[in-house]
Scaffold this motif. Sequence first.
Motif, PDB file in Angstrom:
ATOM      1  N   ILE A 124      39.124  39.775  41.019  1.00  0.00           N
ATOM      2  CA  ILE A 124      40.010  39.141  41.993  1.00  0.00           C
ATOM      3  C   ILE A 124      40.643  37.944  41.295  1.00  0.00           C
ATOM      4  O   ILE A 124      39.938  37.075  40.777  1.00  0.00           O
ATOM      5  CB  ILE A 124      39.241  38.705  43.250  1.00  0.00           C
ATOM      6  CG1 ILE A 124      38.609  39.935  43.908  1.00  0.00           C
ATOM      7  CG2 ILE A 124      40.171  37.975  44.230  1.00  0.00           C
ATOM      8  CD1 ILE A 124      37.706  39.625  45.091  1.00  0.00           C
ATOM      9  N   ASP A 125      41.986  37.916  41.252  1.00  0.00           N
ATOM     10  CA  ASP A 125      42.665  36.845  40.534  1.00  0.00           C
ATOM     11  C   ASP A 125      42.776  35.585  41.390  1.00  0.00           C
ATOM     12  O   ASP A 125      42.302  35.545  42.535  1.00  0.00           O
ATOM     13  CB  ASP A 125      44.021  37.315  40.004  1.00  0.00           C
ATOM     14  CG  ASP A 125      45.055  37.572  41.088  1.00  0.00           C
ATOM     15  OD1 ASP A 125      44.853  37.168  42.259  1.00  0.00           O
ATOM     16  OD2 ASP A 125      46.102  38.175  40.757  1.00  0.00           O
ATOM     17  N   ASP A 126      43.405  34.564  40.832  1.00  0.00           N
ATOM     18  CA  ASP A 126      43.523  33.272  41.516  1.00  0.00           C
ATOM     19  C   ASP A 126      44.323  33.349  42.813  1.00  0.00           C
ATOM     20  O   ASP A 126      44.178  32.489  43.678  1.00  0.00           O
ATOM     21  CB  ASP A 126      44.165  32.232  40.581  1.00  0.00           C
ATOM     22  CG  ASP A 126      43.272  31.882  39.403  1.00  0.00           C
ATOM     23  OD1 ASP A 126      42.046  32.108  39.493  1.00  0.00           O
ATOM     24  OD2 ASP A 126      43.795  31.386  38.385  1.00  0.00           O
ATOM     25  N   ASP A 127      45.181  34.371  42.932  1.00  0.00           N
ATOM     26  CA  ASP A 127      45.963  34.556  44.162  1.00  0.00           C
ATOM     27  C   ASP A 127      45.202  35.367  45.211  1.00  0.00           C
ATOM     28  O   ASP A 127      45.725  35.615  46.293  1.00  0.00           O
ATOM     29  CB  ASP A 127      47.289  35.261  43.851  1.00  0.00           C
ATOM     30  CG  ASP A 127      48.213  34.426  42.995  1.00  0.00           C
ATOM     31  OD1 ASP A 127      48.192  33.188  43.143  1.00  0.00           O
ATOM     32  OD2 ASP A 127      48.958  35.010  42.185  1.00  0.00           O
ATOM     33  N   GLY A 128      43.993  35.824  44.856  1.00  0.00           N
ATOM     34  CA  GLY A 128      43.210  36.639  45.773  1.00  0.00           C
ATOM     35  C   GLY A 128      43.518  38.119  45.700  1.00  0.00           C
ATOM     36  O   GLY A 128      43.045  38.901  46.521  1.00  0.00           O
ATOM     37  N   ASP A 129      44.328  38.522  44.704  1.00  0.00           N
ATOM     38  CA  ASP A 129      44.671  39.936  44.548  1.00  0.00           C
ATOM     39  C   ASP A 129      43.564  40.667  43.791  1.00  0.00           C
ATOM     40  O   ASP A 129      43.011  40.140  42.828  1.00  0.00           O
ATOM     41  CB  ASP A 129      45.995  40.086  43.791  1.00  0.00           C
ATOM     42  CG  ASP A 129      47.159  39.464  44.547  1.00  0.00           C
ATOM     43  OD1 ASP A 129      47.209  39.618  45.785  1.00  0.00           O
ATOM     44  OD2 ASP A 129      48.013  38.821  43.901  1.00  0.00           O
ATOM     45  N   VAL A 130      43.287  41.877  44.218  1.00  0.00           N
ATOM     46  CA  VAL A 130      42.248  42.715  43.623  1.00  0.00           C
ATOM     47  C   VAL A 130      42.899  43.602  42.565  1.00  0.00           C
ATOM     48  O   VAL A 130      43.950  44.197  42.813  1.00  0.00           O
ATOM     49  CB  VAL A 130      41.570  43.574  44.706  1.00  0.00           C
ATOM     50  CG1 VAL A 130      40.499  44.474  44.095  1.00  0.00           C
ATOM     51  CG2 VAL A 130      40.988  42.701  45.808  1.00  0.00           C
ATOM     52  N   GLY A 131      42.273  43.705  41.395  1.00  0.00           N
ATOM     53  CA  GLY A 131      42.831  44.531  40.335  1.00  0.00           C
ATOM     54  C   GLY A 131      41.782  44.971  39.350  1.00  0.00           C
ATOM     55  O   GLY A 131      40.646  44.488  39.349  1.00  0.00           O
ATOM     56  N   GLY A 132      42.171  45.905  38.506  1.00  0.00           N
ATOM     57  CA  GLY A 132      41.275  46.404  37.479  1.00  0.00           C
ATOM     58  C   GLY A 132      42.011  47.337  36.538  1.00  0.00           C
ATOM     59  O   GLY A 132      43.205  47.595  36.708  1.00  0.00           O
ATOM     60  N   TYR A 133      41.286  47.838  35.551  1.00  0.00           N
ATOM     61  CA  TYR A 133      41.858  48.741  34.558  1.00  0.00           C
ATOM     62  C   TYR A 133      41.284  50.131  34.733  1.00  0.00           C
ATOM     63  O   TYR A 133      40.072  50.306  34.877  1.00  0.00           O
ATOM     64  CB  TYR A 133      41.544  48.236  33.143  1.00  0.00           C
ATOM     65  CG  TYR A 133      42.359  47.032  32.760  1.00  0.00           C
ATOM     66  CD1 TYR A 133      43.601  47.186  32.155  1.00  0.00           C
ATOM     67  CD2 TYR A 133      41.898  45.743  33.014  1.00  0.00           C
ATOM     68  CE1 TYR A 133      44.358  46.079  31.808  1.00  0.00           C
ATOM     69  CE2 TYR A 133      42.654  44.634  32.669  1.00  0.00           C
ATOM     70  CZ  TYR A 133      43.887  44.811  32.072  1.00  0.00           C
ATOM     71  OH  TYR A 133      44.634  43.721  31.736  1.00  0.00           O
ATOM     72  N   TRP A 134      42.167  51.121  34.701  1.00  0.00           N
ATOM     73  CA  TRP A 134      41.776  52.523  34.706  1.00  0.00           C
ATOM     74  C   TRP A 134      42.502  53.179  33.546  1.00  0.00           C
ATOM     75  O   TRP A 134      43.727  53.082  33.433  1.00  0.00           O
ATOM     76  CB  TRP A 134      42.126  53.201  36.037  1.00  0.00           C
ATOM     77  CG  TRP A 134      41.111  52.901  37.084  1.00  0.00           C
ATOM     78  CD1 TRP A 134      40.033  53.671  37.408  1.00  0.00           C
ATOM     79  CD2 TRP A 134      41.026  51.736  37.904  1.00  0.00           C
ATOM     80  NE1 TRP A 134      39.293  53.046  38.378  1.00  0.00           N
ATOM     81  CE2 TRP A 134      39.879  51.857  38.710  1.00  0.00           C
ATOM     82  CE3 TRP A 134      41.790  50.582  38.036  1.00  0.00           C
ATOM     83  CZ2 TRP A 134      39.494  50.890  39.625  1.00  0.00           C
ATOM     84  CZ3 TRP A 134      41.416  49.621  38.949  1.00  0.00           C
ATOM     85  CH2 TRP A 134      40.276  49.781  39.733  1.00  0.00           C
ATOM     86  N   ASP A 135      41.734  53.799  32.667  1.00  0.00           N
ATOM     87  CA  ASP A 135      42.262  54.424  31.449  1.00  0.00           C
ATOM     88  C   ASP A 135      43.154  53.460  30.666  1.00  0.00           C
ATOM     89  O   ASP A 135      44.168  53.860  30.092  1.00  0.00           O
ATOM     90  CB  ASP A 135      43.024  55.711  31.775  1.00  0.00           C
ATOM     91  CG  ASP A 135      42.122  56.823  32.271  1.00  0.00           C
ATOM     92  OD1 ASP A 135      40.882  56.683  32.151  1.00  0.00           O
ATOM     93  OD2 ASP A 135      42.638  57.830  32.786  1.00  0.00           O
ATOM     94  N   GLY A 136      42.804  52.170  30.671  1.00  0.00           N
ATOM     95  CA  GLY A 136      43.544  51.173  29.922  1.00  0.00           C
ATOM     96  C   GLY A 136      44.788  50.643  30.610  1.00  0.00           C
ATOM     97  O   GLY A 136      45.488  49.804  30.058  1.00  0.00           O
ATOM     98  N   HIS A 137      45.087  51.125  31.787  1.00  0.00           N
ATOM     99  CA  HIS A 137      46.276  50.693  32.520  1.00  0.00           C
ATOM    100  C   HIS A 137      45.854  49.725  33.624  1.00  0.00           C
ATOM    101  O   HIS A 137      44.886  49.967  34.343  1.00  0.00           O
ATOM    102  CB  HIS A 137      46.987  51.890  33.153  1.00  0.00           C
ATOM    103  CG  HIS A 137      47.355  52.948  32.169  1.00  0.00           C
ATOM    104  ND1 HIS A 137      48.447  52.844  31.332  1.00  0.00           N
ATOM    105  CD2 HIS A 137      46.775  54.136  31.870  1.00  0.00           C
ATOM    106  CE1 HIS A 137      48.523  53.931  30.569  1.00  0.00           C
ATOM    107  NE2 HIS A 137      47.515  54.726  30.884  1.00  0.00           N
ATOM    108  N   LEU A 138      46.615  48.658  33.784  1.00  0.00           N
ATOM    109  CA  LEU A 138      46.320  47.650  34.789  1.00  0.00           C
ATOM    110  C   LEU A 138      46.804  48.105  36.166  1.00  0.00           C
ATOM    111  O   LEU A 138      47.947  48.532  36.323  1.00  0.00           O
ATOM    112  CB  LEU A 138      47.002  46.324  34.429  1.00  0.00           C
ATOM    113  CG  LEU A 138      46.822  45.174  35.414  1.00  0.00           C
ATOM    114  CD1 LEU A 138      45.341  44.804  35.569  1.00  0.00           C
ATOM    115  CD2 LEU A 138      47.641  43.967  34.969  1.00  0.00           C
TER     116      LEU A 138
END
Length: 163
Positions: A37-51
């Motif tokens: 979870i970034d500073d803006d509160g957005d959820v993210g991650g990497y799948w197969d090297g792609h953001l």
Amino acid sequence: MGFFTKDTTAPEAGALEPLSRDRLTAVLDARELQYGIDDDGDVGGYWDGHLFYFFLMGGEGEYLQTRGRWNREVGIERLAELTALVNTWNAEKLWPKAYVRAEDATVGVYAEHTVDYEPGVTDAQIDQHLACGITTTLRLFENLDEHFPDEAAEAKAKLEVED
């Protein structure tokens, strides 16, 4: 009530629960997927090297958008070629919606799958949305990799060095 008039009556018993970041992360946790979870509160991650990011949008956070970025460095001189490939994808596939952006000397390719959950959503629907958004976006990226094998091999080599 007109077609575009919002119904403001009280919800029925057993109504769907609103979309929330906590519900989104609970679905990711249930699949044992790694994310941040970034500073803006957005959820993210990497799948197969792609953001990938999972954005809650709209006035009440009622839209869920899965957005992925192709992790390849393609020179700006190939913008027209990439745009044609992405336009063909958009013409032939229901989702994800894809687009190309000039980013200084390179070209970025993004894909998005957005659904309006204003009436509420089940956990199963959130799970289906994430699965659809990620897997169909990865199919698009695989398709692009076939047309840009040198860039794909270079990105794969970078990932192996980072691991």
